[in-house]
Motif scaffolding. Structure first.
Motif, PDB file in Angstrom:
ATOM      1  N   GLY A 105       0.857  -1.180   0.000  1.00 28.83           N
ATOM      2  CA  GLY A 105       0.000   0.000   0.000  1.00 28.83           C
ATOM      3  C   GLY A 105       0.889   1.225   0.000  1.00 28.83           C
ATOM      4  N   GLN A 106       0.581   2.195  -0.858  1.00 31.35           N
ATOM      5  CA  GLN A 106       1.402   3.403  -0.901  1.00 31.35           C
ATOM      6  C   GLN A 106       0.569   4.611  -1.291  1.00 31.35           C
ATOM      7  N   VAL A 107       1.048   5.773  -0.896  1.00 35.30           N
ATOM      8  CA  VAL A 107       0.451   7.056  -1.279  1.00 35.30           C
ATOM      9  C   VAL A 107       1.558   7.904  -1.884  1.00 35.30           C
ATOM     10  N   ILE A 108       1.266   8.502  -3.028  1.00 29.32           N
ATOM     11  CA  ILE A 108       2.238   9.362  -3.714  1.00 29.32           C
ATOM     12  C   ILE A 108       1.599  10.723  -3.947  1.00 29.32           C
ATOM     13  N   ALA A 109       2.282  11.769  -3.521  1.00 31.33           N
ATOM     14  CA  ALA A 109       1.868  13.135  -3.832  1.00 31.33           C
ATOM     15  C   ALA A 109       2.561  13.534  -5.130  1.00 31.33           C
ATOM     16  N   LYS A 110       1.773  13.991  -6.095  1.00 28.64           N
ATOM     17  CA  LYS A 110       2.315  14.384  -7.396  1.00 28.64           C
ATOM     18  C   LYS A 110       2.140  15.893  -7.549  1.00 28.64           C
ATOM     19  N   PHE A 111       3.268  16.580  -7.611  1.00 29.86           N
ATOM     20  CA  PHE A 111       3.281  18.033  -7.719  1.00 29.86           C
ATOM     21  C   PHE A 111       3.534  18.407  -9.172  1.00 29.86           C
ATOM     22  N   ALA A 112       2.501  18.890  -9.842  1.00 34.89           N
ATOM     23  CA  ALA A 112       2.610  19.250 -11.259  1.00 34.89           C
ATOM     24  C   ALA A 112       3.547  20.446 -11.412  1.00 34.89           C
ATOM     25  N   LEU A 113       4.494  20.334 -12.333  1.00 38.03           N
ATOM     26  CA  LEU A 113       5.472  21.400 -12.504  1.00 38.03           C
ATOM     27  C   LEU A 113       4.885  22.632 -13.175  1.00 38.03           C
ATOM     28  N   ASN A 114       3.853  22.464 -13.967  1.00 34.79           N
ATOM     29  CA  ASN A 114       3.214  23.586 -14.644  1.00 34.79           C
ATOM     30  C   ASN A 114       1.781  23.720 -14.121  1.00 34.79           C
ATOM     31  N   HIS A 115       1.613  23.691 -12.799  1.00 37.13           N
ATOM     32  CA  HIS A 115       0.266  23.609 -12.228  1.00 37.13           C
ATOM     33  C   HIS A 115      -0.566  24.880 -12.368  1.00 37.13           C
ATOM     34  N   LYS A 116       0.038  26.047 -12.491  1.00 39.28           N
ATOM     35  CA  LYS A 116      -0.748  27.276 -12.574  1.00 39.28           C
ATOM     36  C   LYS A 116      -1.505  27.408 -13.892  1.00 39.28           C
TER      37      LYS A 116
END
Length: 178
Positions: A148-159
């Motif tokens: 079981g795992q959780v990954i936070a994905k931070f979009a580089l072009n999120h704005k």
């Protein structure tokens, strides 16, 4: 006269593992990875991976996930007007540190992971990923387990990315030693 037996749960070099399972995507625009699980995307929740343990405690994984957002689902507080398919390719470096916390529990291992990925909902975006998980071995030889795992994905072009924004991805997978 003395007699002693010992065992170790450390992975040896160049071990290969495959994983297959389910994933769910939390893209509700919150900072909580466990917020409103009933609203997570899980329409086509395929999760696949290949992992190479290259030194004691360290490994690298290449993962592929597929999922689906349905019409009327919510992504960052926006109601969707049509169905969208989610795809991602992620490369993670993992560090297994469970043996440092529970040295006697060779059936249980915790890890942290970090890496990069590319994902697409409406457009394509690159993400910086950070997460962790737990691996429970189901046999003594450590050839099959549940992860079981959780990954936070931070979009580089999120704005400017619209739907392709920051999100969490949760996995439940079977792991097989190859």
């Amino acid at each position: 006269v003395s007699f002693s037996l010992s065992s170790s749960a450390q992975r040896s070099d160049n071990e290969w593992f495959a994983s297959v399972g389910l994933n769910a995507i939390n893209s509700l625009g919150t900072q909580s990875p466990i917020n409103s699980p009933g609203d997570w995307a899980n329409g086509l929740p395929i999760s696949l991976g290949v992992e190479l343990g290259w030194t004691s405690g360290l490994s690298i994984e290449q993962a592929f996930t597929l999922n689906k957002f349905s019409e009327d689902d919510v992504i960052d507080n926006a109601d969707l007007k049509e169905d969208y398919t989610y795809t991602s390719f992620d490369t993670h470096v993992k560090y297994y540190f469970g043996k440092h916390i529970f040295p006697e529990a060779d059936w249980l291992d915790f890890y942290g992971n970090a890496g990069i990925g590319i994902f697409s909902i409406e457009d394509t975006n690159i993400s910086a990923n950070l997460g962790g998980g737990v691996l429970v071995w189901l046999n003594r030889r450590q050839t099959i387990g549940i992860r079981g795992q959780v990954i936070a994905k931070f979009a580089l072009n999120h704005k400017d990315s619209g739907l392709d924004n920051n999100h969490y991805q949760t996995h439940l997978q079977l792991v097989f030693a190859l």
